[in-house]
Design a protein around this motif. Structure first.
Motif, PDB file in Angstrom:
ATOM      1  N   ASP A 216       0.650  -1.156  -0.132  1.00 31.22           N
ATOM      2  CA  ASP A 216       0.065  -0.040   0.174  1.00 31.22           C
ATOM      3  C   ASP A 216       0.846   1.266   0.007  1.00 31.22           C
ATOM      4  O   ASP A 216       0.386   2.185  -0.630  1.00 31.22           O
ATOM      5  N   HIS A 259      -4.411   2.776  -7.147  1.00 27.82           N
ATOM      6  CA  HIS A 259      -5.628   2.618  -6.344  1.00 27.82           C
ATOM      7  C   HIS A 259      -6.990   2.425  -7.047  1.00 27.82           C
ATOM      8  O   HIS A 259      -7.821   1.610  -6.575  1.00 27.82           O
ATOM      9  N   HIS A 279      -6.549  -5.213   0.300  1.00 26.85           N
ATOM     10  CA  HIS A 279      -6.341  -4.095  -0.282  1.00 26.85           C
ATOM     11  C   HIS A 279      -4.660  -3.787  -0.715  1.00 26.85           C
ATOM     12  O   HIS A 279      -4.615  -3.565  -1.924  1.00 26.85           O
ATOM     13  N   VAL A 283      -2.612  -3.085  -4.252  1.00 28.92           N
ATOM     14  CA  VAL A 283      -2.087  -1.784  -4.516  1.00 28.92           C
ATOM     15  C   VAL A 283      -0.759  -2.222  -4.952  1.00 28.92           C
ATOM     16  O   VAL A 283      -0.268  -1.910  -5.956  1.00 28.92           O
TER      17      VAL A 283
HETATM   18 ZN    ZN Z   1      -4.269   2.129  -0.001  1.00 31.46          ZN
END
Ligand code: ZN
Length: 434
Positions: A216, A259, A279, A283
């Motif tokens: 991320d 994203h 997530h 990413v």
């Molecule tokens: Zn993020």
């Protein structure tokens, strides 16, 4: 591991952080305030939870809602959730566990039904403690925010965030990412009163979650293992990223093409009959793609070859195109409407700023190309960082695996979901994203 990379500011030193911010503001920058009282990072900081509650003004005897999902979690050998409950019970708090229920895959979604559920349990004087990662954090954070919006006469809800994985930047951000009509939206929310990043908890989380956190905030580290030191580096990077997006009041510093790819994958997962991958893991994979797109753009963009008129497509055609794209995924049409709602604003802005784009093309070789090249990492560097840590590198290595068909859909169409202009928008207008 190699020596821990140092950060210019330690998020655990809130005094220094606020002083730095005040200096920036008095020098003329329009940054927002950081309304977090304290961030604790350390091997035993969880044990300070009762003291943190007291410093926040919640005294023993008060009601504390402990918000969690149903995933069992450990702190080394300790069963984490009962441990935290006992910690507050023993300090004299009236702890009420609030369990968030998952879907058929056991996954809790950050949507407004969950937010309503938490908000309905808040009473005057109730403090919120979350014990979870990004989803639980965003749900409870936004419930506390909405409760205060609707009860402005009461003090803001004390909300303590105990992060259970180094997975996302949500913890320290005053925004929440919530599903609206099936589309992920970043909306204004609030900061937690305090954040507890206990390294024994973070090092006990599944390795995939820390790798997701690494993905991320991507290409930042050279090498690390899952020591407390390594976890504390990832924790600091994620907390600073959360604060960075909050003080500029938009997620732009940490959310671009990669994203929108990740958010689109989440939107279409149900249609492909599987749950969501983490997530940050998505990413990370999408950051590789974005880095490749940047490389291609830097190597090949030649403004002399651009037909400027052709970069301003017809709105009606695009609207119909977006409806067609999302029709199989959401036959009700709500998802396409939600996308168009935002994307049509981007089109308006794109048209309105045509003179800027023409200027950008003129200055490409003299100014912008070298500046952009200095800001982005090469695909090789991103690949090396993720590979060394053992993070997924392809959509098929994600858990659950994502097919090339789905991934291509997200790369080609992710930019249709929101207003912000990112690289993939420009590539689409240039006719490169096919
Ligand atoms: Zn993020």
């Amino acid at each position: 591991m190699t020596a821990a990379p140092t950060f210019p500011i330690d998020p655990a030193d809130m005094f220094a952080l606020k002083n730095w911010l005040a200096a920036q503001v008095s020098a003329g920058s329009s940054l927002r305030s950081i309304d977090i009282d304290e961030i604790l990072i350390g091997s035993d900081v969880l044990l300070e939870l009762p003291a943190v509650l007291q410093r926040a003004g919640t005294q023993p005897g008060a009601q504390v809602l402990l918000v969690m999902d149903e995933t069992p979690m450990l702190r080394e050998r300790e069963d984490l959730k009962p441990f935290v409950q006992a910690l507050m019970d023993n300090a004299g708090y009236h702890v009420e566990p609030l369990w968030l229920k998952g879907d058929q895959y056991g996954l809790v979604h950050a949507d407004f039904d969950q937010v309503d559920f938490v908000q309905a349990s808040i009473e005057p004087g109730t403090a919120l403690v979350t014990l979870g990662s990004g989803t639980v954090t965003d749900i409870a954070k936004h419930a506390a925010y909405l409760y205060h919006q609707e009860n402005p006469g009461e003090d803001p809800v004390v909300y303590i965030c105990c992060q259970t994985a180094n997975s996302v930047t949500a913890y320290a951000a005053n925004m929440a990412v919530l599903l609206k009509n099936g589309v992920k939206r970043t909306i204004s929310s609030r900061y937690p009163t305090a954040i507890i990043a206990d390294l024994r908890i973070l090092a006990s989380a599944p390795k995939a979650m820390t790798l997701a956190g690494l993905g991320d905030c991507s290409a930042r580290f050279v090498a690390w293992r899952r020591t407390h030191e390594g976890e504390s580096v990832v924790a600091r990077a994620l907390l600073l990223a959360g604060i960075a997006q909050s003080i500029v009041n938009m997620s732009a510093p940490i959310s671009g093409t990669e994203h929108v790819i990740s958010h689109s994958l989440d939107m279409i997962a149900g249609h492909y009959h599987h749950g969501l991958a983490l997530h940050g893991a998505q990413v990370g994979v999408a950051t590789l793609t974005a880095a490749e797109l940047y490389q291609r753009f830097l190597d090949n963009f030649d403004p002399r070859a651009v037909d400027i008129d052709a970069t301003y497509p017809n709105s009606q055609h695009l609207h119909a195109h977006i409806r067609r794209l999302f029709q199989p995924i959401d036959p009700s049409g709500a998802m396409a409407r939600e996308c168009w709602n935002d994307y049509s604003q981007q089109l308006t802005l794109w048209r309105r700023n045509r003179a800027h784009f023409e200027q950008f093309c003129k200055d490409w070789y003299s100014i912008h190309r070298s500046k952009l090249a200095s800001l982005v990492s090469s695909p090789q560097v991103v690949h090396q960082v993720l590979a060394q840590a053992g993070a997924p590198l392809t959509p098929q290595e994600l858990e659950p695996p994502i097919s090339q068909e789905e991934y291509d859909f997200a790369v080609h169409n992710g930019h249709f979901i929101r207003t912000r202009f990112v690289l993939s928008d420009l590539l689409y207008f240039l006719g490169w994203l096919t």
